[in-house]
Design an enzyme around this catalytic site. Structure first.
Site, short mmCIF file in Angstrom:
data_model
loop_
_atom_site.label_atom_id
_atom_site.label_comp_id
_atom_site.label_asym_id
_atom_site.label_seq_id
_atom_site.Cartn_x
_atom_site.Cartn_y
_atom_site.Cartn_z
N ASP A 219 -4.72 -12.85 4.51
CA ASP A 219 -5.73 -12.18 5.70
C ASP A 219 -7.15 -12.39 5.03
OD1 ASP A 219 -4.65 -10.64 3.22
OD2 ASP A 219 -4.65 -8.83 4.41
N ASP B 142 -2.71 -10.82 -0.91
CA ASP B 142 -3.21 -10.18 0.15
C ASP B 142 -4.46 -10.06 -0.37
OD1 ASP B 142 -1.80 -8.35 2.54
OD2 ASP B 142 -3.93 -7.72 1.61
N HIS C 86 1.00 -1.41 -0.19
CA HIS C 86 -0.22 0.04 0.14
C HIS C 86 1.02 0.95 -0.29
CE1 HIS C 86 -3.59 -2.31 0.31
NE2 HIS C 86 -3.54 -2.76 1.83
#
Ligand SMILES: [Zn+2]
Length: 312
Positions: free
Chosen positions: A239, A162, A125
């Site tokens: 996740d 992810d 990110h």
């Protein structure tokens, strides 16, 4: 492919990063993961190196100089701190630099050994000139920039599994046709405004193993064939796990382990070296997340063993 069974890894958990009591960032998982892998023998003690602070010149290979300078000096305003989700400290910067260092060294090692990885990293990110969502610097982007500069790779490929889109990585390589950014993520999850990567595959809320594996099967092998990479960065965030607080998906441990087996097999069959990075994982209990991260390394160990075995 050189035949060597050593699975080399870099760790950053020796660098303290102070967080306020009850902060949601699962800082403990990195040490737990390293200890578990050493205990099991997935990693050998002499093959786990402590990452050092990445030199500023490395960071500048992918980041805006003014941003790096402000990050080092802690000159972030309140909005930037909020977006980052972590309080600024010297430890924060030291840890982020160590994480970048680990991915760069793992990348160089992967080109020699076939598979190598960072027990941290995958900070997808982080943009060229800003950080967000626990990501200060983009380790993949820095490593890719350095490897290309060194003339070691020409066609990098990012496999980002992810559950959150790798928006920083996508933006950093937008318009760069030699770098393929693949992201499989939950459509309604963070970030709300997605960037356009080379290929973005979105999953609906509540998707489980079959949807995840099916989407992967339909898109990743073909993308690999199209791009013909000479190195792959595998951001193996866990996740998507059902036990994750931030994931919105319902993958099981078995499903994620199958995901990892397939990714390694697809890359192996194409002779592509793999640089493993940790990515996200916010399970409750945290042990569930550590177990899922450990499964990625168990798969890496098996994949390396196959590569190291001479063909009959
Ligand atoms: Zn994530």
């Amino acid at each position: 492919m050189p035949r060597d069974r050593r699975l080399l890894a870099w760790s950053s958990d020796h660098v303290g990063m102070p967080l306020p009591e009850g902060h949601p960032f699962p800082v403990a998982k990195y040490g737990m993961l390293r200890e578990l892998l050493l205990r099991e023998g997935v990693l050998a003690a002499q093959d786990v190196a402590r990452s050092e602070p990445a030199p500023i010149e490395w960071l500048l290979a992918a980041h805006d100089p003014a941003y790096v300078e402000r990050a080092f000096a802690g000159r972030f305003d309140a909005a930037e701190i909020r977006r980052l989700g972590l309080p600024w400290s010297e430890g924060l910067v030291a840890r982020a630099r160590a994480s970048v260092h680990g991915t760069v060294l793992a990348a160089r090692a992967a080109l020699e050994h076939g598979v190598a990885g960072n027990l941290a990293g995958g900070t997808h990110h982080a943009f060229r000139d800003r950080g967000e969502a626990y990501c200060l610097f983009n380790d993949h982007a820095v490593a890719i920039a350095l490897l290309r500069r060194e003339g070691r790779v020409r066609r990098p490929f990012v496999v980002d599994l992810d559950v959150h889109q790798g928006n920083g990585t996508a933006a950093l390589f937008a318009g760069d046709r030699d770098v393929f950014t693949y992201s499989l993520h939950a459509r309604h999850n963070y970030p709300l405004r997605k960037e356009a990567g080379s290929l973005d595959v979105e999953l609906p809320d509540g998707a489980g193993d079959d949807e995840l594996l099916g989407a992967l099967e339909r898109t990743l092998p073909a993308a690999l064939d199209r791009h013909a990479p000479d190195v792959a960065f595998y951001q193996a965030g866990v996740d998507a796990l059902h036990a994750d607080r931030l994931g919105r998906l319902r993958a099981t441990h078995e499903g994620l382990a199958e995901r990892d087996r397939r990714v390694f097999a697809w890359l192996e069959s194409r002779g592509v070296p793999v640089v493993l990075t940790a990515g996200g994982g916010y399970g409750r209990p945290l042990e569930a997340t550590v177990e899922a991260h450990a499964n990625v390394w168990r798969a890496a160990r098996l994949a390396l063993g196959r590569r190291a075995t001479p063909p009959r």
